[in-house]
Design a protein around this motif. Structure first.
Motif, mmCIF file in Angstrom:
data_model
loop_
_atom_site.group_PDB
_atom_site.id
_atom_site.type_symbol
_atom_site.label_atom_id
_atom_site.label_comp_id
_atom_site.label_asym_id
_atom_site.label_seq_id
_atom_site.Cartn_x
_atom_site.Cartn_y
_atom_site.Cartn_z
ATOM 1 N N GLU A 1 38.387 35.263 50.310
ATOM 2 C CA GLU A 1 39.285 34.371 51.036
ATOM 3 C C GLU A 1 40.033 33.401 50.119
ATOM 4 N N GLU A 2 39.392 32.944 49.082
ATOM 5 C CA GLU A 2 39.972 31.924 48.207
ATOM 6 C C GLU A 2 40.971 32.465 47.190
ATOM 7 N N VAL A 3 41.088 33.791 47.077
ATOM 8 C CA VAL A 3 42.026 34.417 46.132
ATOM 9 C C VAL A 3 42.932 35.340 46.943
ATOM 10 N N ASP A 4 44.225 35.238 46.729
ATOM 11 C CA ASP A 4 45.170 35.948 47.592
ATOM 12 C C ASP A 4 45.316 37.442 47.321
ATOM 13 N N ARG A 5 44.696 37.951 46.261
ATOM 14 C CA ARG A 5 44.782 39.383 45.957
ATOM 15 C C ARG A 5 43.430 39.893 45.483
ATOM 16 N N SER B 1 44.317 33.765 35.670
ATOM 17 C CA SER B 1 43.522 32.709 36.300
ATOM 18 C C SER B 1 43.031 33.146 37.678
ATOM 19 N N LYS B 2 43.810 33.961 38.376
ATOM 20 C CA LYS B 2 43.371 34.466 39.685
ATOM 21 C C LYS B 2 42.160 35.388 39.549
ATOM 22 N N ILE B 3 42.169 36.289 38.585
ATOM 23 C CA ILE B 3 41.037 37.206 38.451
ATOM 24 C C ILE B 3 39.811 36.453 37.936
ATOM 25 N N ARG B 4 40.017 35.451 37.133
ATOM 26 C CA ARG B 4 38.882 34.634 36.680
ATOM 27 C C ARG B 4 38.263 33.890 37.864
ATOM 28 N N LYS B 5 39.116 33.369 38.732
ATOM 29 C CA LYS B 5 38.622 32.692 39.941
ATOM 30 C C LYS B 5 37.887 33.691 40.825
ATOM 31 N N TRP B 6 38.447 34.886 40.987
ATOM 32 C CA TRP B 6 37.811 35.929 41.797
ATOM 33 C C TRP B 6 36.414 36.222 41.252
ATOM 34 N N LYS B 7 36.317 36.423 39.939
ATOM 35 C CA LYS B 7 35.021 36.743 39.328
ATOM 36 C C LYS B 7 34.021 35.606 39.528
ATOM 37 N N LYS B 8 34.470 34.378 39.355
ATOM 38 C CA LYS B 8 33.581 33.222 39.513
ATOM 39 C C LYS B 8 33.075 33.147 40.958
ATOM 40 N N LEU B 9 33.977 33.288 41.925
ATOM 41 C CA LEU B 9 33.576 33.236 43.324
ATOM 42 C C LEU B 9 32.676 34.413 43.693
ATOM 43 N N TYR B 10 32.976 35.579 43.157
ATOM 44 C CA TYR B 10 32.165 36.765 43.429
ATOM 45 C C TYR B 10 30.727 36.550 42.955
ATOM 46 N N LEU B 11 30.584 35.979 41.784
ATOM 47 C CA LEU B 11 29.237 35.737 41.265
ATOM 48 C C LEU B 11 28.480 34.724 42.120
#
Length: 175
Positions: free
Chosen positions: A38-42, A160-170
């Motif tokens: 939800e927090e990342v648009d892609r 920065s989006k994929i880094r955010k995705w990875k952080k949230l995923y973890l």
């Protein structure tokens, strides 16, 4: 907007930011490539598909113009105020590709794009009017700006989006 002193500087920045961007996908499993947070648009797949879509548009615009074809920007069936639909077409085009295939396509497309940039003359690359398609909007940008805005700029912001995705995923799926 960042500026470049010459072709080599532009190519160097494309390669550097592309390498940093695609390296962010290391460690993402195939099963998670389409996971939407939800927090990342892609999704991870959509982030790469977006990059592939724009790089291929640039290459196709130029090829079509040199072949004497009419170039429709951004793409046939889409207007500049309909980019969401264009992005969706990128996602659909690459949705069946594995993460490894997307990564390989990304690397090979960056190579093709940088070769194309290298083959342009300084006049074509850095001065307005280098190609008709580049002058197709009121901004009348030189080609280098089109290249920058569709490679270096999103490689940085999407990193920065994929880094955010990875952080949230973890956080959501502790190991």
């Amino acid at each position: 907007m960042q500026e470049y002193v010459d072709t080599a500087a532009l190519i160097s920045e494309i390669k550097k930011t592309a390498s940093l961007f695609i390296a962010e996908f290391d460690g993402i499993s195939e099963a998670d490539k389409s996971l939407r947070l939800e927090e990342v648009d892609r999704t991870p797949q959509e982030l790469i598909a977006y990059q592939l879509g724009w790089m291929n548009l640039l290459l196709n615009w130029d090829r079509d113009e040199l072949d004497g074809k009419e170039v429709i920007t951004p793409s046939p069936g889409y207007k500049w105020n309909q980019l969401g639909g264009l992005y969706q077409s990128f996602y659909e085009q690459y949705q069946e590709q594995s993460l490894a295939q997307l990564t390989a396509l990304f690397v090979s497309t960056v190579d093709r794009l940088t070769q194309w940039v290298n083959d342009l003359s300084t006049e074509e690359l850095f001065h307005p009017g280098g190609r008709k398609w580049a002058a197709s909007t009121p901004s009348n940008w030189p080609i280098w700006k089109w290249v920058h805005i569709n490679t270096v700029a999103p490689f940085k912001s999407f990193r920065s989006k994929i880094r955010k995705w990875k952080k949230l995923y973890l956080v959501k799926t502790p190991r």
